[in-house]
Design a protein around this motif. Structure first.
Motif, short mmCIF file in Angstrom:
data_model
loop_
_atom_site.label_atom_id
_atom_site.label_comp_id
_atom_site.label_asym_id
_atom_site.label_seq_id
_atom_site.Cartn_x
_atom_site.Cartn_y
_atom_site.Cartn_z
N ASP A 293 35.69 46.15 50.69
CA ASP A 293 36.01 47.59 50.64
C ASP A 293 35.95 48.23 52.02
O ASP A 293 35.48 49.36 52.18
CB ASP A 293 35.08 48.30 49.66
CG ASP A 293 35.33 47.87 48.21
OD1 ASP A 293 36.45 47.42 47.92
OD2 ASP A 293 34.40 47.97 47.40
N GLU B 134 37.60 41.98 47.80
CA GLU B 134 38.36 43.21 47.65
C GLU B 134 38.24 43.98 48.96
O GLU B 134 37.16 44.45 49.32
CB GLU B 134 37.81 44.04 46.50
CG GLU B 134 38.56 45.35 46.26
CD GLU B 134 37.89 46.19 45.19
OE1 GLU B 134 38.18 45.97 44.01
OE2 GLU B 134 37.04 47.04 45.56
N THR C 222 43.95 48.42 44.19
CA THR C 222 43.17 47.67 45.17
C THR C 222 44.02 46.60 45.82
O THR C 222 45.10 46.25 45.34
CB THR C 222 41.96 46.99 44.50
OG1 THR C 222 42.43 46.08 43.50
CG2 THR C 222 41.03 48.01 43.86
N THR D 248 40.50 49.70 48.50
CA THR D 248 40.35 50.32 47.19
C THR D 248 40.80 51.78 47.27
O THR D 248 40.94 52.35 48.37
CB THR D 248 38.89 50.24 46.70
OG1 THR D 248 38.81 50.72 45.37
CG2 THR D 248 37.96 51.06 47.59
#
Length: 500
Positions: A363, A312, A296, A315
């Motif tokens: 993401d 994040e 990630t 990914t």
């Protein structure tokens, strides 16, 4: 000259963004009922307005305008100069990407009632940086990276200090050691264990420098990548500690991001604040073990050195392995000119560019890597997710061999180093630096440069800087001799800045 944002470049030799139309011809104006002579067309290039010089791998913007014309035709002196050919509008702009060094002339001929007129522009495309450096053999040993206190070795992370603060002088080379010391008192010697180093050292950027310790802490265990904030704070990736400590310029080690979840921290890049975006640290994770889609990239938004948010953003990158043979998202490098983050996908021998990275949300980019321990290298990644169009692979395959580290050159290209994972015998294709362009089709610029003929896997951290004369300098860690090495510069005749 920096090349434009890669997103404007399509496949092939050029990407065009034709703007404007009509060239001043207008309606009903080329003559009069008195039978006067019609004006001859005019043609002028505003970019480049004079003869230009670029490095191989860069793009060139060509802009022109004409008047008293009804049609224009373009011609390039060689196909490798870029496809400035065929019918063109009376005024416009093209971005050309020459595919070889050389000298090129771009000619536009415009025709109107008053005749035909031609204009031209020219460019010299110099060899790429690594090709220019190759004949010189200009590799200098700056100094040892072995920690003077506990003997830690195997230098991984490398960064150039942006300021003078605490223990650090502006321009110093800051390095972290991945391994502990060799114990020569045992037979055979022990120690030098992968992933057990815990130190950060500094070197003044001059040949023969001695290392000085900046910090030592268990929080730094397995330190492999570094980035520095404007106050010389050091954000460090500790693969074994699963931490991302922040080290002050005075050497104190803190854990302001302890509430965040990291798994095998493996890459670092700092991004300065802009008018619309806060400063940020980008951190990649490369979990060990079986090669899976576990890699990630996280964004830590900052208020000075304090965290504002944790997101994040990427990914699914193939990751796995053990210290000494880790694959995953590595070599994070940021280009502020295009708000692009470059990520090395080691397992697939690829470099990924993520444009507009500061705006990508949770993401936003999902990498479809088809990860498998049975297939190395893994297939070239594809992308999905809300921001999938922001990501693309700019270079893939040979001459990459498990690429690991990168640095941004002053012309916007990248220099990439191979990790040579799984290769035990030296050859002419091991320990290579490779130049990559975000705009050149295929990405690879010129020939790779071998910088060490010894055991494979010598290249780890890479950093790029510009010297006081404006010349490009490349620093890299060499774990064959536990030292920071300097490549370049190539200076112009007369002492002024060279083209690199």
């Amino acid at each position: 000259m920096r090349h434009p944002v890669w997103g404007t470049v399509l496949s092939g030799l050029l990407a065009s963004a034709i703007v404007g139309c009509g060239g001043g011809g207008g309606g009903g104006g080329y003559g009069s009922t008195m039978g006067s002579t019609m004006p001859a067309p005019t043609v002028s290039f505003t970019q480049p307005a004079a003869a230009a010089t670029i490095n191989f791998g860069q793009g060139l913007t060509v802009a022109w305008s004409s008047a008293y014309a009804t049609s224009c035709t373009a011609k390039t002196s060689s196909a490798t100069g870029g496809a400035f050919t065929g019918s063109q509008k009376m005024s416009g702009t093209l971005m050309l990407v020459p595919t070889a060094p050389g000298s090129y002339t771009y000619t536009l001929s415009c025709t109107g009632t008053g005749g035909t007129k031609s204009g031209s522009a020219s460019v010299t495309v110099t060899p790429n940086l690594l090709t220019a450096l190759a004949p010189t053999g200009a590799i200098t040993t700056v100094g040892s990276t072995v920690d003077p206190g506990n003997g830690d070795q195997n230098p991984y992370g490398l960064v150039v200090a942006p300021a003078t603060a605490g223990l650090i002088t502006k321009g110093d080379l800051v390095v972290c050691n991945f391994n502990n010391a060799t114990n020569n008192s045992t037979n055979p010697p022990t120690g030098n264990v992968q992933g057990t180093g815990t130190t950060i050292i500094g070197l003044h950027p001059a040949a023969g420098s001695a290392p000085y310790r900046i910090a030592q802490s268990a929080d730094l265990q397995g330190c492999n990548a570094l980035t520095m904030l404007p106050d010389d704070s050091i954000s460090a990736a500790g693969w074994m500690s699963n931490m991302n400590p922040l080290v002050s310029a005075g050497g104190s080690v803190a854990a302001p991001f302890a509430s965040d979840t990291f798994v095998g921290t493996w890459g670092e890049a700092y991004v300065a604040a802009t008018a619309t975006q806060p400063a940020a640290i980008y951190v990649s994770n490369a979990p060990g073990g079986a090669v899976t889609a576990g890699g990630t990239v996280d964004r830590i938004s900052l208020n000075v050195d304090a965290q504002k948010s944790f997101t994040e953003i990427v990914t699914g990158i193939c990751s796995g392995g053990a210290p000494g043979a880790i694959v995953g998202p590595a070599g994070l490098t940021y280009d502020p000119a295009s708000d692009t983050l470059y990520v090395v996908a080691t397992s697939s021998a690829s470099v990924i560019a993520i444009a507009g990275v500061s705006s990508i949300q949770q993401d936003g980019v999902i990498v479809n890597g088809q990860c498998s321990t049975a297939t190395m290298p893994t297939p070239v990644p594809t992308f999905s997710g809300p921001s999938m169009t922001s990501a693309r692979v700019i270079a893939h395959g040979a001459p990459f061999n498990t690429p690991l580290s990168t640095a941004l050159l002053k012309n916007g290209d990248l220099v990439v180093g191979n990790a040579d994972i799984g290769i035990s015998t030296p050859s002419t294709t091991t320990n290579q630096l490779i130049e990559v362009s975000p705009v050149l089709p295929g990405g690879f610029v010129g020939q790779p440069l071998q910088i060490d003929s010894g055991m494979p896997g010598a290249i780890f951290g890479i950093a790029a800087a510009v010297d006081a004369q404006g010349n490009q300098v490349i620093y890299f860690n060499n774990d064959n001799n536990n030292a920071v090495m300097q490549l370049g510069p190539v200076a112009a005749a007369g002492g002024g800045p060279g083209p690199y």
